[in-house]
Scaffold this motif. Structure first.
Motif, PDB file in Angstrom:
ATOM      1  N   PRO A 132      56.929  -3.878  36.365  1.00  0.00           N
ATOM      2  CA  PRO A 132      56.318  -5.155  35.961  1.00  0.00           C
ATOM      3  C   PRO A 132      55.025  -5.008  35.173  1.00  0.00           C
ATOM      4  O   PRO A 132      54.548  -5.996  34.611  1.00  0.00           O
ATOM      5  N   SER A 133      54.465  -3.815  35.104  1.00  0.00           N
ATOM      6  CA  SER A 133      53.226  -3.616  34.363  1.00  0.00           C
ATOM      7  C   SER A 133      53.460  -3.049  32.962  1.00  0.00           C
ATOM      8  O   SER A 133      52.491  -2.775  32.247  1.00  0.00           O
ATOM      9  N   TYR A 134      54.727  -2.897  32.556  1.00  0.00           N
ATOM     10  CA  TYR A 134      55.011  -2.214  31.295  1.00  0.00           C
ATOM     11  C   TYR A 134      54.709  -3.129  30.121  1.00  0.00           C
ATOM     12  O   TYR A 134      55.475  -4.040  29.794  1.00  0.00           O
ATOM     13  N   ASP A 135      53.593  -2.879  29.466  1.00  0.00           N
ATOM     14  CA  ASP A 135      53.065  -3.809  28.470  1.00  0.00           C
ATOM     15  C   ASP A 135      54.002  -4.019  27.285  1.00  0.00           C
ATOM     16  O   ASP A 135      54.198  -5.145  26.819  1.00  0.00           O
ATOM     17  N   ALA A 136      54.587  -2.944  26.757  1.00  0.00           N
ATOM     18  CA  ALA A 136      55.412  -3.068  25.556  1.00  0.00           C
ATOM     19  C   ALA A 136      56.647  -3.923  25.811  1.00  0.00           C
ATOM     20  O   ALA A 136      57.093  -4.667  24.927  1.00  0.00           O
ATOM     21  N   ALA A 137      57.215  -3.836  27.011  1.00  0.00           N
ATOM     22  CA  ALA A 137      58.396  -4.639  27.323  1.00  0.00           C
ATOM     23  C   ALA A 137      58.045  -6.125  27.376  1.00  0.00           C
ATOM     24  O   ALA A 137      58.782  -6.973  26.860  1.00  0.00           O
ATOM     25  N   TRP A 138      56.908  -6.465  27.984  1.00  0.00           N
ATOM     26  CA  TRP A 138      56.488  -7.869  28.010  1.00  0.00           C
ATOM     27  C   TRP A 138      56.179  -8.372  26.610  1.00  0.00           C
ATOM     28  O   TRP A 138      56.492  -9.518  26.260  1.00  0.00           O
ATOM     29  N   ALA A 139      55.567  -7.524  25.789  1.00  0.00           N
ATOM     30  CA  ALA A 139      55.268  -7.941  24.418  1.00  0.00           C
ATOM     31  C   ALA A 139      56.547  -8.239  23.642  1.00  0.00           C
ATOM     32  O   ALA A 139      56.620  -9.219  22.894  1.00  0.00           O
ATOM     33  N   GLU A 140      57.568  -7.411  23.831  1.00  0.00           N
ATOM     34  CA  GLU A 140      58.842  -7.675  23.168  1.00  0.00           C
ATOM     35  C   GLU A 140      59.496  -8.938  23.712  1.00  0.00           C
ATOM     36  O   GLU A 140      60.162  -9.684  22.972  1.00  0.00           O
ATOM     37  N   GLN A 152      57.292 -23.322  24.966  1.00  0.00           N
ATOM     38  CA  GLN A 152      55.901 -22.918  25.143  1.00  0.00           C
ATOM     39  C   GLN A 152      55.620 -22.427  26.556  1.00  0.00           C
ATOM     40  O   GLN A 152      54.920 -21.425  26.754  1.00  0.00           O
ATOM     41  N   ASN A 153      56.146 -23.117  27.543  1.00  0.00           N
ATOM     42  CA  ASN A 153      55.847 -22.749  28.930  1.00  0.00           C
ATOM     43  C   ASN A 153      56.379 -21.356  29.265  1.00  0.00           C
ATOM     44  O   ASN A 153      55.700 -20.570  29.943  1.00  0.00           O
ATOM     45  N   GLU A 154      57.577 -21.041  28.807  1.00  0.00           N
ATOM     46  CA  GLU A 154      58.143 -19.728  29.102  1.00  0.00           C
ATOM     47  C   GLU A 154      57.368 -18.631  28.378  1.00  0.00           C
ATOM     48  O   GLU A 154      57.125 -17.554  28.940  1.00  0.00           O
ATOM     49  N   SER A 155      56.967 -18.893  27.145  1.00  0.00           N
ATOM     50  CA  SER A 155      56.175 -17.901  26.420  1.00  0.00           C
ATOM     51  C   SER A 155      54.849 -17.658  27.130  1.00  0.00           C
ATOM     52  O   SER A 155      54.407 -16.509  27.277  1.00  0.00           O
ATOM     53  N   ARG A 156      54.224 -18.726  27.570  1.00  0.00           N
ATOM     54  CA  ARG A 156      52.951 -18.577  28.277  1.00  0.00           C
ATOM     55  C   ARG A 156      53.151 -17.836  29.597  1.00  0.00           C
ATOM     56  O   ARG A 156      52.309 -17.016  29.996  1.00  0.00           O
ATOM     57  N   ARG A 157      54.255 -18.117  30.282  1.00  0.00           N
ATOM     58  CA  ARG A 157      54.531 -17.411  31.540  1.00  0.00           C
ATOM     59  C   ARG A 157      54.646 -15.916  31.294  1.00  0.00           C
ATOM     60  O   ARG A 157      54.094 -15.098  32.048  1.00  0.00           O
ATOM     61  N   ARG A 158      55.348 -15.543  30.252  1.00  0.00           N
ATOM     62  CA  ARG A 158      55.517 -14.122  29.944  1.00  0.00           C
ATOM     63  C   ARG A 158      54.183 -13.487  29.566  1.00  0.00           C
ATOM     64  O   ARG A 158      53.897 -12.361  29.982  1.00  0.00           O
ATOM     65  N   TYR A 159      53.400 -14.212  28.781  1.00  0.00           N
ATOM     66  CA  TYR A 159      52.096 -13.662  28.426  1.00  0.00           C
ATOM     67  C   TYR A 159      51.227 -13.479  29.676  1.00  0.00           C
ATOM     68  O   TYR A 159      50.537 -12.453  29.824  1.00  0.00           O
ATOM     69  N   ASP A 160      51.255 -14.441  30.569  1.00  0.00           N
ATOM     70  CA  ASP A 160      50.456 -14.333  31.793  1.00  0.00           C
ATOM     71  C   ASP A 160      50.873 -13.127  32.631  1.00  0.00           C
ATOM     72  O   ASP A 160      50.024 -12.467  33.259  1.00  0.00           O
ATOM     73  N   ARG A 161      52.161 -12.813  32.665  1.00  0.00           N
ATOM     74  CA  ARG A 161      52.620 -11.624  33.377  1.00  0.00           C
ATOM     75  C   ARG A 161      52.071 -10.358  32.732  1.00  0.00           C
ATOM     76  O   ARG A 161      51.689  -9.407  33.403  1.00  0.00           O
ATOM     77  N   LEU A 162      52.049 -10.355  31.406  1.00  0.00           N
ATOM     78  CA  LEU A 162      51.474  -9.223  30.681  1.00  0.00           C
ATOM     79  C   LEU A 162      49.973  -9.126  30.935  1.00  0.00           C
ATOM     80  O   LEU A 162      49.443  -8.055  31.244  1.00  0.00           O
ATOM     81  N   ALA A 163      49.279 -10.255  30.805  1.00  0.00           N
ATOM     82  CA  ALA A 163      47.821 -10.262  30.929  1.00  0.00           C
ATOM     83  C   ALA A 163      47.346  -9.921  32.328  1.00  0.00           C
ATOM     84  O   ALA A 163      46.217  -9.447  32.498  1.00  0.00           O
TER      85      ALA A 163
END
Length: 332
Positions: A132-140, A152-163
Motif C-alpha cells: 500500500p505504500s508503493y508510490d509509483a503504483a498509486w501515481a499510475e 473527482q472523489n475517486e481520484s482524490r481518494r487515490r491521491y490521499d492513499r499516496l500522500a
C-alpha cells in the motif's frame, strides 16, 4: 507565434538521459531483460525518491510487456513488475487513442484505450494491495482513474492513499492537478487551491512550487484573445508566480530531483509570457539547454522552436516576441 529562429545557442535537449543518465542505463537493462539489475536499482533508490520516474522510463521500452507477462506468470507478487506493466498498458492505450481532440478520436480508438486502462487497473490494484505504500503504483492509478472517468472523489481518494506515505509526491500531485482542471470535470478554484496547498505544504526549495506555474499555464491555455493576453498580467497572478518561484526554483536550496527540468521549464515559460525576462532568464540559465515535453508541447506545434523563441527572448538575443493563438491540447 512565429517559429523561426536563428539562435546561436544550442537547441533544447529533450532526452531525459541528458538530465538523468540513469535513464539510459535503465533502458538498456530492460531491453536486455536484466530484471535483477533493474530491481536492484529501483529498490536501492533513497527513501522518498519518486519512483514514478524509473517506472516511466521502463514503460517506454518497446516490447517489455511480453517479458513482464512471462515474469509475472512465474512471480505474480512482483510489485515492481506489476507497476511497470500497468504503466506500459496505460501508455499503449494512449498511443491507440492518440493526442487528438476527443471529437477526432474514433469509437474503436476509445475502446482500445479503455481496454488497456482496465488491464492496467487490475495490475495496479494488485500492486497497491501487496504494498500500500508503493508510490509509483498509486501515481499510475491516478492516471487510470482519469482515463476511465472514475470521478473527482475517486481520484482524490487515490491521491490521499499516496500522500499518506508520500506527502509531497510531485508526480502524484501533478496528476491530481490535471484531474482538478475543468477539462477533466474540476474547476479552476479547485486546481489553483490544490497547487497552493502543495506549494505551502512542502519544504522551501522543494519542486512542488512548480504546480502553481502549471495551474496558471493550464488556465492560460483555455483562454482566447484579450483574456489570454491579460490573464498572466494580473497583479495577483504575477505575485503568486513570483512567490512560488522564490519558494522553489529561485530558492537557494532548490532540489533538482526527478522532475526538476519540467518545473524549471514551467517557470521559464510563464515568466516569459508575463514579460518578466529577468526571472525567465534565470530559469533558462539554470536549464542550460535541457528541456522536457511540458510545457513546450503546449506552446506550439514545434516544442523545440517554442523553447528557443522564449529562451532567446529572455536572454535578450532577439526582439520581444508577439504571442498569438497557441493550439489547445489535451493532457494525459
Amino acid at each position: 507565434m512565429s517559429l523561426v529562429s536563428n539562435s546561436s545557442l544550442p537547441p533544447p535537449d529533450f532526452e531525459v538521459a541528458s538530465a538523468f543518465p540513469e535513464a539510459g542505463w535503465l533502458r538498456q537493462a530492460a531491453a536486455a531483460r536484466n530484471w535483477g539489475a533493474v530491481r536492484q536499482y529501483v529498490d536501492g533508490l533513497p527513501r522518498g525518491t519518486d519512483r514514478t520516474f524509473a517506472v516511466g522510463v521502463l514503460s517506454k521500452v518497446s516490447g517489455i510487456e511480453t517479458f513482464l507477462h512471462d515474469l509475472l506468470a512465474a512471480a505474480p507478487d512482483d510489485v515492481l513488475a506489476l507497476t511497470v506493466l500497468g504503466a506500459r498498458e496505460v501508455r499503449i492505450g494512449w498511443e491507440i487513442r492518440t493526442d487528438a481532440p476527443a471529437k477526432q478520436v474514433s469509437r474503436e480508438q476509445f475502446a482500445g484505450l479503455h481496454a488497456h486502462l482496465r488491464q492496467a487497473e487490475q495490475l495496479l490494484i494488485r500492486a497497491t494491495a501487496l504494498d500500500p505504500s508503493y508510490d509509483a503504483a498509486w501515481a499510475e492509478r491516478l492516471t487510470t482513474a482519469m482515463g476511465l472517468q472514475l470521478g473527482q472523489n475517486e481520484s482524490r481518494r487515490r491521491y490521499d492513499r499516496l500522500a499518506a506515505h508520500h506527502p509531497h509526491h510531485l508526480t502524484g500531485q501533478g496528476r491530481l492537478l490535471q484531474k482538478l482542471c475543468p477539462k477533466w470535470g474540476g474547476s479552476w478554484e479547485a486546481a489553483h487551491g490544490f497547487a497552493r496547498e502543495c506549494l505551502l505544504g512542502a519544504p522551501e526549495g522543494a519542486m512542488n512550487g512548480g504546480l502553481v506555474a502549471e495551474a496558471h499555464m493550464e488556465h492560460w491555455l483555455t483562454l482566447q484573445g484579450k483574456e489570454r493576453v491579460d490573464y498572466l498580467y494580473q497583479d495577483s497572478v504575477r505575485a503568486e508566480l513570483i512567490g512560488a518561484a522564490e519558494r522553489s526554483v529561485l530558492h537557494p536550496n532548490f532540489h533538482r530531483g526527478y522532475g526538476w527540468v519540467t518545473v524549471q521549464g514551467y517557470f521559464a515559460a510563464v515568466f516569459s509570457l508575463t514579460g518578466d525576462t529577468a526571472r525567465s532568464a534565470a530559469c533558462f540559465r539554470a536549464l542550460g539547454n535541457l528541456a522536457s515535453e511540458y510545457p513546450w508541447s503546449d506552446m506550439g506545434r514545434d516544442p523545440a522552436a517554442a523553447y528557443v523563441l522564449h529562451r532567446d527572448d529572455a536572454l535578450g538575443l532577439r526582439p520581444r516576441i508577439q504571442m498569438v493563438k497557441v493550439p489547445n491540447r489535451g493532457r494525459r
